[in-house]
Design a protein around this motif. Sequence first.
Motif, PDB file in Angstrom:
ATOM      1  N   ASP A 208      70.338  14.296  74.609  1.00 29.96           N
ATOM      2  CA  ASP A 208      70.962  15.306  75.489  1.00 29.96           C
ATOM      3  C   ASP A 208      72.376  14.894  75.888  1.00 29.96           C
ATOM      4  O   ASP A 208      73.145  15.703  76.388  1.00 29.96           O
ATOM      5  CB  ASP A 208      70.140  15.477  76.784  1.00 29.96           C
ATOM      6  CG  ASP A 208      68.874  16.271  76.555  1.00 29.96           C
ATOM      7  OD1 ASP A 208      68.519  16.485  75.381  1.00 29.96           O
ATOM      8  OD2 ASP A 208      68.240  16.682  77.544  1.00 29.96           O
ATOM      9  N   THR A 209      72.690  13.619  75.712  1.00 32.28           N
ATOM     10  CA  THR A 209      73.996  13.128  76.180  1.00 32.28           C
ATOM     11  C   THR A 209      75.007  12.957  75.038  1.00 32.28           C
ATOM     12  O   THR A 209      76.203  12.928  75.290  1.00 32.28           O
ATOM     13  CB  THR A 209      73.843  11.766  76.910  1.00 32.28           C
ATOM     14  OG1 THR A 209      73.458  10.767  75.962  1.00 32.28           O
ATOM     15  CG2 THR A 209      72.815  11.828  78.019  1.00 32.28           C
ATOM     16  N   VAL A 210      74.519  12.804  73.818  1.00 33.86           N
ATOM     17  CA  VAL A 210      75.414  12.601  72.662  1.00 33.86           C
ATOM     18  C   VAL A 210      74.831  13.350  71.460  1.00 33.86           C
ATOM     19  O   VAL A 210      73.671  13.123  71.105  1.00 33.86           O
ATOM     20  CB  VAL A 210      75.521  11.097  72.286  1.00 33.86           C
ATOM     21  CG1 VAL A 210      76.332  10.916  71.013  1.00 33.86           C
ATOM     22  CG2 VAL A 210      76.148  10.285  73.414  1.00 33.86           C
ATOM     23  N   THR A 211      75.610  14.217  70.847  1.00 34.46           N
ATOM     24  CA  THR A 211      75.127  14.912  69.640  1.00 34.46           C
ATOM     25  C   THR A 211      75.377  14.014  68.420  1.00 34.46           C
ATOM     26  O   THR A 211      76.251  13.134  68.467  1.00 34.46           O
ATOM     27  CB  THR A 211      75.860  16.249  69.449  1.00 34.46           C
ATOM     28  OG1 THR A 211      77.256  15.987  69.478  1.00 34.46           O
ATOM     29  CG2 THR A 211      75.488  17.244  70.537  1.00 34.46           C
ATOM     30  N   PRO A 212      74.643  14.231  67.340  1.00 36.67           N
ATOM     31  CA  PRO A 212      74.795  13.329  66.179  1.00 36.67           C
ATOM     32  C   PRO A 212      76.200  13.319  65.587  1.00 36.67           C
ATOM     33  O   PRO A 212      76.662  12.291  65.102  1.00 36.67           O
ATOM     34  CB  PRO A 212      73.799  13.890  65.163  1.00 36.67           C
ATOM     35  CG  PRO A 212      72.836  14.693  65.946  1.00 36.67           C
ATOM     36  CD  PRO A 212      73.555  15.202  67.147  1.00 36.67           C
ATOM     37  N   GLY A 213      76.904  14.468  65.611  1.00 34.42           N
ATOM     38  CA  GLY A 213      78.221  14.530  64.977  1.00 34.42           C
ATOM     39  C   GLY A 213      78.086  14.879  63.503  1.00 34.42           C
ATOM     40  O   GLY A 213      76.963  15.039  62.986  1.00 34.42           O
ATOM     41  N   ASP A 214      79.213  14.987  62.842  1.00 31.46           N
ATOM     42  CA  ASP A 214      79.216  15.438  61.457  1.00 31.46           C
ATOM     43  C   ASP A 214      79.500  14.249  60.529  1.00 31.46           C
ATOM     44  O   ASP A 214      80.613  13.715  60.520  1.00 31.46           O
ATOM     45  CB  ASP A 214      80.328  16.507  61.322  1.00 31.46           C
ATOM     46  CG  ASP A 214      80.209  17.237  60.008  1.00 31.46           C
ATOM     47  OD1 ASP A 214      79.135  17.146  59.383  1.00 31.46           O
ATOM     48  OD2 ASP A 214      81.195  17.877  59.595  1.00 31.46           O
ATOM     49  N   TRP A 215      78.506  13.862  59.760  1.00 31.92           N
ATOM     50  CA  TRP A 215      78.659  12.711  58.867  1.00 31.92           C
ATOM     51  C   TRP A 215      78.227  13.148  57.480  1.00 31.92           C
ATOM     52  O   TRP A 215      77.045  13.058  57.139  1.00 31.92           O
ATOM     53  CB  TRP A 215      77.815  11.533  59.381  1.00 31.92           C
ATOM     54  CG  TRP A 215      78.132  11.165  60.787  1.00 31.92           C
ATOM     55  CD1 TRP A 215      77.468  11.585  61.906  1.00 31.92           C
ATOM     56  CD2 TRP A 215      79.210  10.344  61.251  1.00 31.92           C
ATOM     57  NE1 TRP A 215      78.057  11.062  63.039  1.00 31.92           N
ATOM     58  CE2 TRP A 215      79.130  10.295  62.665  1.00 31.92           C
ATOM     59  CE3 TRP A 215      80.225   9.638  60.614  1.00 31.92           C
ATOM     60  CZ2 TRP A 215      80.033   9.577  63.438  1.00 31.92           C
ATOM     61  CZ3 TRP A 215      81.131   8.914  61.394  1.00 31.92           C
ATOM     62  CH2 TRP A 215      81.028   8.889  62.784  1.00 31.92           C
ATOM     63  N   PRO A 216      79.157  13.660  56.675  1.00 34.41           N
ATOM     64  CA  PRO A 216      78.788  14.246  55.385  1.00 34.41           C
ATOM     65  C   PRO A 216      78.125  13.247  54.439  1.00 34.41           C
ATOM     66  O   PRO A 216      78.408  12.048  54.481  1.00 34.41           O
ATOM     67  CB  PRO A 216      80.116  14.739  54.809  1.00 34.41           C
ATOM     68  CG  PRO A 216      81.191  14.194  55.684  1.00 34.41           C
ATOM     69  CD  PRO A 216      80.590  13.673  56.936  1.00 34.41           C
ATOM     70  N   ALA A 217      77.248  13.805  53.599  1.00 35.62           N
ATOM     71  CA  ALA A 217      76.530  12.965  52.620  1.00 35.62           C
ATOM     72  C   ALA A 217      77.491  12.439  51.551  1.00 35.62           C
ATOM     73  O   ALA A 217      78.531  13.040  51.283  1.00 35.62           O
ATOM     74  CB  ALA A 217      75.437  13.791  51.968  1.00 35.62           C
ATOM     75  N   LEU A 218      77.139  11.324  50.986  1.00 32.12           N
ATOM     76  CA  LEU A 218      77.884  10.795  49.829  1.00 32.12           C
ATOM     77  C   LEU A 218      77.678  11.751  48.649  1.00 32.12           C
ATOM     78  O   LEU A 218      76.557  12.121  48.342  1.00 32.12           O
ATOM     79  CB  LEU A 218      77.316   9.413  49.484  1.00 32.12           C
ATOM     80  CG  LEU A 218      77.900   8.743  48.250  1.00 32.12           C
ATOM     81  CD1 LEU A 218      79.268   8.148  48.574  1.00 32.12           C
ATOM     82  CD2 LEU A 218      76.967   7.658  47.745  1.00 32.12           C
TER      83      LEU A 218
ATOM     84  N   SER B 158      72.408  12.136  46.046  1.00 31.92           N
ATOM     85  CA  SER B 158      73.533  12.945  45.560  1.00 31.92           C
ATOM     86  C   SER B 158      74.716  12.120  45.065  1.00 31.92           C
ATOM     87  O   SER B 158      75.797  12.661  44.856  1.00 31.92           O
ATOM     88  CB  SER B 158      73.996  13.899  46.664  1.00 31.92           C
ATOM     89  OG  SER B 158      74.306  13.151  47.827  1.00 31.92           O
ATOM     90  N   GLY B 159      74.544  10.821  44.923  1.00 35.94           N
ATOM     91  CA  GLY B 159      75.663  10.018  44.440  1.00 35.94           C
ATOM     92  C   GLY B 159      75.312   8.549  44.306  1.00 35.94           C
ATOM     93  O   GLY B 159      74.140   8.153  44.387  1.00 35.94           O
ATOM     94  N   SER B 160      76.347   7.757  44.108  1.00 32.41           N
ATOM     95  CA  SER B 160      76.146   6.305  44.036  1.00 32.41           C
ATOM     96  C   SER B 160      77.440   5.603  44.450  1.00 32.41           C
ATOM     97  O   SER B 160      78.524   6.176  44.370  1.00 32.41           O
ATOM     98  CB  SER B 160      75.734   5.883  42.620  1.00 32.41           C
ATOM     99  OG  SER B 160      76.859   5.910  41.762  1.00 32.41           O
ATOM    100  N   VAL B 161      77.287   4.379  44.923  1.00 33.56           N
ATOM    101  CA  VAL B 161      78.445   3.560  45.282  1.00 33.56           C
ATOM    102  C   VAL B 161      78.346   2.247  44.519  1.00 33.56           C
ATOM    103  O   VAL B 161      77.296   1.592  44.553  1.00 33.56           O
ATOM    104  CB  VAL B 161      78.439   3.175  46.785  1.00 33.56           C
ATOM    105  CG1 VAL B 161      79.724   2.450  47.155  1.00 33.56           C
ATOM    106  CG2 VAL B 161      78.265   4.362  47.663  1.00 33.56           C
ATOM    107  N   ARG B 162      79.443   1.884  43.862  1.00 28.00           N
ATOM    108  CA  ARG B 162      79.479   0.559  43.255  1.00 28.00           C
ATOM    109  C   ARG B 162      80.192  -0.359  44.234  1.00 28.00           C
ATOM    110  O   ARG B 162      81.280  -0.026  44.717  1.00 28.00           O
ATOM    111  CB  ARG B 162      80.220   0.598  41.918  1.00 28.00           C
ATOM    112  CG  ARG B 162      79.806  -0.560  41.007  1.00 28.00           C
ATOM    113  CD  ARG B 162      80.560  -0.550  39.698  1.00 28.00           C
ATOM    114  NE  ARG B 162      81.886  -1.140  39.860  1.00 28.00           N
ATOM    115  CZ  ARG B 162      82.121  -2.438  40.063  1.00 28.00           C
ATOM    116  NH1 ARG B 162      81.118  -3.298  40.130  1.00 28.00           N
ATOM    117  NH2 ARG B 162      83.347  -2.882  40.208  1.00 28.00           N
ATOM    118  N   ALA B 163      79.536  -1.466  44.559  1.00 26.27           N
ATOM    119  CA  ALA B 163      80.090  -2.364  45.587  1.00 26.27           C
ATOM    120  C   ALA B 163      80.066  -3.796  45.084  1.00 26.27           C
ATOM    121  O   ALA B 163      79.158  -4.190  44.348  1.00 26.27           O
ATOM    122  CB  ALA B 163      79.262  -2.252  46.862  1.00 26.27           C
ATOM    123  N   LYS B 164      81.084  -4.565  45.511  1.00 26.81           N
ATOM    124  CA  LYS B 164      81.062  -5.990  45.143  1.00 26.81           C
ATOM    125  C   LYS B 164      79.952  -6.684  45.931  1.00 26.81           C
ATOM    126  O   LYS B 164      79.285  -7.581  45.449  1.00 26.81           O
ATOM    127  CB  LYS B 164      82.408  -6.631  45.489  1.00 26.81           C
ATOM    128  CG  LYS B 164      83.540  -6.139  44.614  1.00 26.81           C
ATOM    129  CD  LYS B 164      84.835  -6.873  44.959  1.00 26.81           C
ATOM    130  CE  LYS B 164      86.021  -6.149  44.351  1.00 26.81           C
ATOM    131  NZ  LYS B 164      87.101  -5.891  45.288  1.00 26.81           N
TER     132      LYS B 164
END
Length: 442
Positions: A22-32, A235-241
Amino acid sequence: MKHIWEPAAYGPEPIRDCWWADTVTPGDWPALEGDTTTDVAIVGAGFTGLSAALHLAEAGINVTVLDAQHPFWGASGRNGGFNCLGGAKASHDEIAKKFGKSEMYEYAKAERAAVETVGHLVDRLDLDVDRHSDGETMLAHRPKDFEHMRKRAGHIKELYGVEPTVIPPEELTQAGLNGGFHGAVTNPLGFALNPRKYARGLAHAARDAGAAIHGHSAVTSIEPDQGGYRLHTASGSVRAKKFIIATNGYSSDNLPPWMAARYLPTQSSVIVTRPMTQEELTAQGWTSYQMCFDSRHLLHYFRLMPDNRMLFGMRGGLSHTENTEAAIKKKIRADFDAMFPAWRHVETPHYWSGFVCISRDLLPYAGPIPGMEGGFAAFAYHGNGVSMGSYSGTILADLVQGKTPATPYPAPMRHTPRRFPLGRFRRLLMRPAYLQYALHDL
Ligand SMILES: Cc1cc2nc3c(=O)[nH]c(=O)nc-3n(C[C@H](O)[C@H](O)[C@H](O)COP(=O)(O)OP(=O)(O)OC[C@H]3O[C@@H](n4cnc5c(N)ncnc54)[C@H](O)[C@@H]3O)c2cc1C
């Protein structure tokens, strides 16, 4: 994903009535979307992942954070907001026995540094987190516990270098702490906060520093790729060191397989009242805004918040079904009524539950994942992840950069977590443990 609890525990229902929502909404965090590249991929956007992301991004490192839901969806957005000492369930004596006295003192230094890390972050990022409470107060639920606490008060000075305040039973009412207790000891370190406001602040600061943060991006597998790793989502992938696992109680036994049986999620549950009037507070004799817990093994944690709502938490159920949740909700309300009889008529419109995480050795872990060069993990804060999760994030940020952590990094936190017996059935170990704790608490 290989979760070991009922699927409902990982769904939306446990936080449907969470007060923090009730005090903080999730916000907009788009998918990868699609395939990308990053230096460091972080799985999980709670205190651990966000703190690591912030510190890495501030060091100029390219970071991508992936959360299955949204930042602070896990325990970080649904906890009691106690920024306090802790992180291990093993006692200091047990730590000394296993690692030696000097490592016990190093661990205490890390606990203190963890609490201070949160304070520094809140100040440095100028976060409005509804902060209150001067340290934390432990209340004795039996006279013999107060005697023990009084005798051990000297240890607080020895361990943390601060002076505790002993409150004898006859002074509790004057201190505004009237809940049928037998004395108290206040440790002046720590404070309470709105955990969602704090986590949102970390997320925004990490993003502003350059971290890419994606919601709705559950990592389904991690595989070696060109000397680094590729993390896959729907919906995607990340290549990370390099990568960091920051999923704590919401971890999966296959992500990566090294995690299997090294963590045990256990539930904690919270109720929050409506705001109370001054008359209602006075009627109970509870007017203090200190964050408190009682001396039980299966402890209650509670605090009157700045808007005069009381938050009251305790252990959750051993399984997660409609029936067990209803039973725990009833039990937590009954315990609240027994402690604060003058508030029996006060409604508690908010109830929720979530996962804390324990390890077999009852110690937190922050360090490398053996056998996966460039892989790191931090988890198992034993219900004290506001401070220890934030702190572990800073430790991992250093380790990922190949630096020796600038802050205390004691042997108990470096100790590779052993696997629990019983594999994916390890939850069965909790029933006898809870029974034993409950007998101790009588
Ligand atoms: C009811 C309750 C009360 C508590 N009270 C306190 C308290 O007062 N003080 C205190 O210090 N601690 C408290 N804790 C514990 C504290 O909240 C946790 O220790 C801390 O939040 C852990 O932070 P974390 O970032 O490691 O994990 P979490 O905040 O649990 O975050 C893990 C994240 O990982 C994500 N995730 C999981 N799997 C994947 C995947 N495959 N791909 C992508 N993302 C994934 C989840 O969506 C989640 O957002 C409490 C916990 C609960 C549940």
